[in-house]
Design an enzyme around this catalytic site. Sequence first.
Site, PDB file in Angstrom:
ATOM      1  CD  GLU A   1     -12.834  -2.517   1.724  1.00 40.11           C
ATOM      2  OE1 GLU A   1     -12.309  -1.550   2.290  1.00 40.11           O
ATOM      3  OE2 GLU A   1     -12.577  -2.854   0.561  1.00 40.11           O
TER       4      GLU A   1
ATOM      5  CE  LYS B   1       3.292   5.297   2.576  1.00 40.65           C
ATOM      6  NZ  LYS B   1       3.203   4.004   3.321  1.00 40.65           N
TER       7      LYS B   1
ATOM      8  CB  CYS C   1     -10.290  -3.138  -3.681  1.00 49.65           C
ATOM      9  SG  CYS C   1      -9.592  -3.523  -5.286  1.00 49.65           S
TER      10      CYS C   1
ATOM     11  CD  GLU D   1      -8.761   2.906  -8.913  1.00 51.48           C
ATOM     12  OE1 GLU D   1      -9.655   2.123  -8.541  1.00 51.48           O
ATOM     13  OE2 GLU D   1      -8.823   3.563  -9.960  1.00 51.48           O
TER      14      GLU D   1
HETATM   15  P1  NAD Z   1      -4.903   2.348   4.024  1.00 50.27           P
HETATM   16  O1  NAD Z   1      -5.758   3.414   3.469  1.00 50.27           O
HETATM   17  O2  NAD Z   1      -4.783   2.214   5.488  1.00 50.27           O
HETATM   18  O3  NAD Z   1      -3.398   2.518   3.494  1.00 50.27           O
HETATM   19  C1  NAD Z   1      -3.101   2.621   2.111  1.00 50.27           C
HETATM   20  C2  NAD Z   1      -1.802   3.399   1.954  1.00 50.27           C
HETATM   21  O4  NAD Z   1      -2.008   4.715   2.459  1.00 50.27           O
HETATM   22  C3  NAD Z   1      -0.607   2.828   2.714  1.00 50.27           C
HETATM   23  O5  NAD Z   1       0.560   3.005   1.936  1.00 50.27           O
HETATM   24  C4  NAD Z   1      -0.549   3.705   3.947  1.00 50.27           C
HETATM   25  O6  NAD Z   1       0.747   3.813   4.498  1.00 50.27           O
HETATM   26  C5  NAD Z   1      -0.988   5.043   3.379  1.00 50.27           C
HETATM   27  N1  NAD Z   1      -1.542   5.973   4.372  1.00 50.27           N
HETATM   28  C6  NAD Z   1      -2.128   5.695   5.557  1.00 50.27           C
HETATM   29  N2  NAD Z   1      -2.485   6.834   6.173  1.00 50.27           N
HETATM   30  C7  NAD Z   1      -2.138   7.854   5.356  1.00 50.27           C
HETATM   31  C8  NAD Z   1      -2.286   9.273   5.413  1.00 50.27           C
HETATM   32  N3  NAD Z   1      -2.829   9.870   6.473  1.00 50.27           N
HETATM   33  N4  NAD Z   1      -1.863  10.000   4.371  1.00 50.27           N
HETATM   34  C9  NAD Z   1      -1.318   9.407   3.285  1.00 50.27           C
HETATM   35  N5  NAD Z   1      -1.137   8.078   3.166  1.00 50.27           N
HETATM   36  C10 NAD Z   1      -1.556   7.311   4.198  1.00 50.27           C
HETATM   37  O7  NAD Z   1      -5.414   1.044   3.318  1.00 50.27           O
HETATM   38  P2  NAD Z   1      -4.921  -0.427   3.538  1.00 50.27           P
HETATM   39  O8  NAD Z   1      -5.499  -0.930   4.800  1.00 50.27           O
HETATM   40  O9  NAD Z   1      -3.435  -0.470   3.340  1.00 50.27           O
HETATM   41  O10 NAD Z   1      -5.556  -1.160   2.258  1.00 50.27           O
HETATM   42  C11 NAD Z   1      -6.816  -1.698   2.249  1.00 50.27           C
HETATM   43  C12 NAD Z   1      -7.766  -0.788   1.504  1.00 50.27           C
HETATM   44  O11 NAD Z   1      -7.306  -0.559   0.173  1.00 50.27           O
HETATM   45  C13 NAD Z   1      -9.128  -1.420   1.365  1.00 50.27           C
HETATM   46  O12 NAD Z   1     -10.101  -0.465   1.662  1.00 50.27           O
HETATM   47  C14 NAD Z   1      -9.182  -1.797  -0.110  1.00 50.27           C
HETATM   48  O13 NAD Z   1     -10.481  -1.903  -0.620  1.00 50.27           O
HETATM   49  C15 NAD Z   1      -8.394  -0.712  -0.736  1.00 50.27           C
HETATM   50  N6  NAD Z   1      -7.913  -1.110  -2.075  1.00 50.27           N
HETATM   51  C16 NAD Z   1      -8.514  -0.566  -3.182  1.00 50.27           C
HETATM   52  C17 NAD Z   1      -8.102  -0.959  -4.466  1.00 50.27           C
HETATM   53  C18 NAD Z   1      -8.759  -0.396  -5.711  1.00 50.27           C
HETATM   54  O14 NAD Z   1      -8.176  -0.527  -6.782  1.00 50.27           O
HETATM   55  N7  NAD Z   1      -9.935   0.212  -5.616  1.00 50.27           N
HETATM   56  C19 NAD Z   1      -7.082  -1.902  -4.601  1.00 50.27           C
HETATM   57  C20 NAD Z   1      -6.503  -2.433  -3.453  1.00 50.27           C
HETATM   58  C21 NAD Z   1      -6.929  -2.026  -2.183  1.00 50.27           C
END
Ligand code: NAD
Length: 501
Positions: A405, A199, A308, A274
């Site tokens: 963050e 997804k 991240c 992650e």
């Molecule tokens: P997010 O958590 O809002 O969304 C991430 C994914 O989760 C998307 O595909 C979204 O559609 C899905 N999602 C949202 N709500 C959900 C739910 N209730 N249940 C299941 N899935 C759901 O994050 P974002 O804003 O898209 O990304 C930014 C974040 O990702 C930052 O915090 C960043 O640090 C983190 N990140 C971490 C890594 C790592 O390797 N540690 C890498 C990249 C990004």
Amino acid sequence: MDFTAHSNLVTADTVAFFKQSHHMLIDGKWVDAISGARLEVHDPADEKQIATVPAGDQHDIDLAVIAARKAFELGDWHHMRPAQRERLLLKLADLVEANAQSMAEIESIDNGKSVTVARYVDVALTVDFFRYMAGWATKIEGTTNDVSAPFAPKNKFVAFTRKEPVGVVGAIVAWNFPLLLAAWKLGPALATGCTVVLKPAEQTPMSALRLGELIQEAGYPAGVVNIVTGYGHSAGAALARHPGIDKITFTGSTEVGKMVGKAALENMTRISLELGGKSPIIVLDDCDPAVAAAGAASAIFFNAGQVCCAGSRLYVHKKIFDRVVSDLSDLAVKMKVGSGLDPSTELGPLVSRAQMDRVCSYIDSGIEQGASAASGGARFGSTGFFVQPTVLVDVNPMMRVVQEEIFGPVLVAMPYDDLDQVAAWANDTTYGLSASIWSNDLSRVHRLIPKIKAGTVWVNCHNILDSAMPFGGYKQSGMGREMGKTCLDAYTESKSVIMSV
Ligand code: NAD
């Protein structure tokens, strides 16, 4: 849909891709959402709609999980030998490489990032990682064990362990490196013999759909990789709580990661997470200030700070603090802000209006709490989701801009006195993803490394990732590791076999 502004900036393949209508990949077929709903995709540089994709929900996730289960238990994939899985992954890597420019353009238009970064970081690392994981397909090993079983002294046993694929993997990814994050999950899943329901983030689904076309071209059997586009609260949540999956691997915010983890635990679904970060950059007093400033600029402004592991807290020894901040601010002010498709761009837009507003409200909160902007401090321009590269000083550890963050081009800079103090400050957030230390004093560097609670510590560099190096977080930055040999454990179960002979 208006793609005319992009047409003469990108290859014919990219134009053709955006002109087609987009569907989800379930059981080897390109389909619409059962509900017929679609979601809009925008170019963050000019805010124009560039595509629509299906808004899949629970019903589409159900179909995708059934397809993935069928492919895992029966048919060609189930019977495929490790060397054949290796060859398929190598073929997929070749196809991504052959389409690298177009893939990079798709990523740039969808996410806003520089097309050069997309080509030489996102796409290059994806190709490299698929090749690296292909090599592991034939090297997944258990152990042979001499067992003692004290209660059966007269019996003889032969015992060994097997590593078996965990099964159907649900993969949910964020929007900041859409293709690469998907690859980090698909690589080990496909090397170990799992099947996948992916997804992508609703903001950036396009490169996953193009990858789906290449997965089909490579010859993966139907149902091995399914791609369901849709919103997190519907498609994502349905996948996380689905009893038909064996493992969930999630990249995104800590807040959503916790929800995903709780939902998965209901079914004892295996989890790897992650999550976010607030990584420190620690500059020792022997470091050349110009080197520290350039290092900090690249640590925070790469990918517009939507990384991240971005270095978002800068700690500089008080002897050189003013000089480093001044050099860094000069670099920030001179950065070329613009569309990712312009090769001269150094800082692209943030992914969405919501993300731009969030980042600007963090800057405002810092300034309200007493911080001052040594550079930047506001939105850039009035069209597109751009934020000025921003360096905040006069900050203290209690401020939200220091603790939370921000996920944008915003750095907080603080002076320190001694190493123990800076180690304590570096660890003083809920996160623990990465850190960098800038010094050529080996002895002090080695004393500092064990004190830093982070999954990766860089020395005299930042944001350097490699397929062979495990990547993941301490504390609330996540659970488990991506990449490296270690990640195979997250996609396999260990089975102990004890035979009385
Ligand atoms: P997010 O958590 O809002 O969304 C991430 C994914 O989760 C998307 O595909 C979204 O559609 C899905 N999602 C949202 N709500 C959900 C739910 N209730 N249940 C299941 N899935 C759901 O994050 P974002 O804003 O898209 O990304 C930014 C974040 O990702 C930052 O915090 C960043 O640090 C983190 N990140 C971490 C890594 C790592 O390797 N540690 C890498 C990249 C990004």
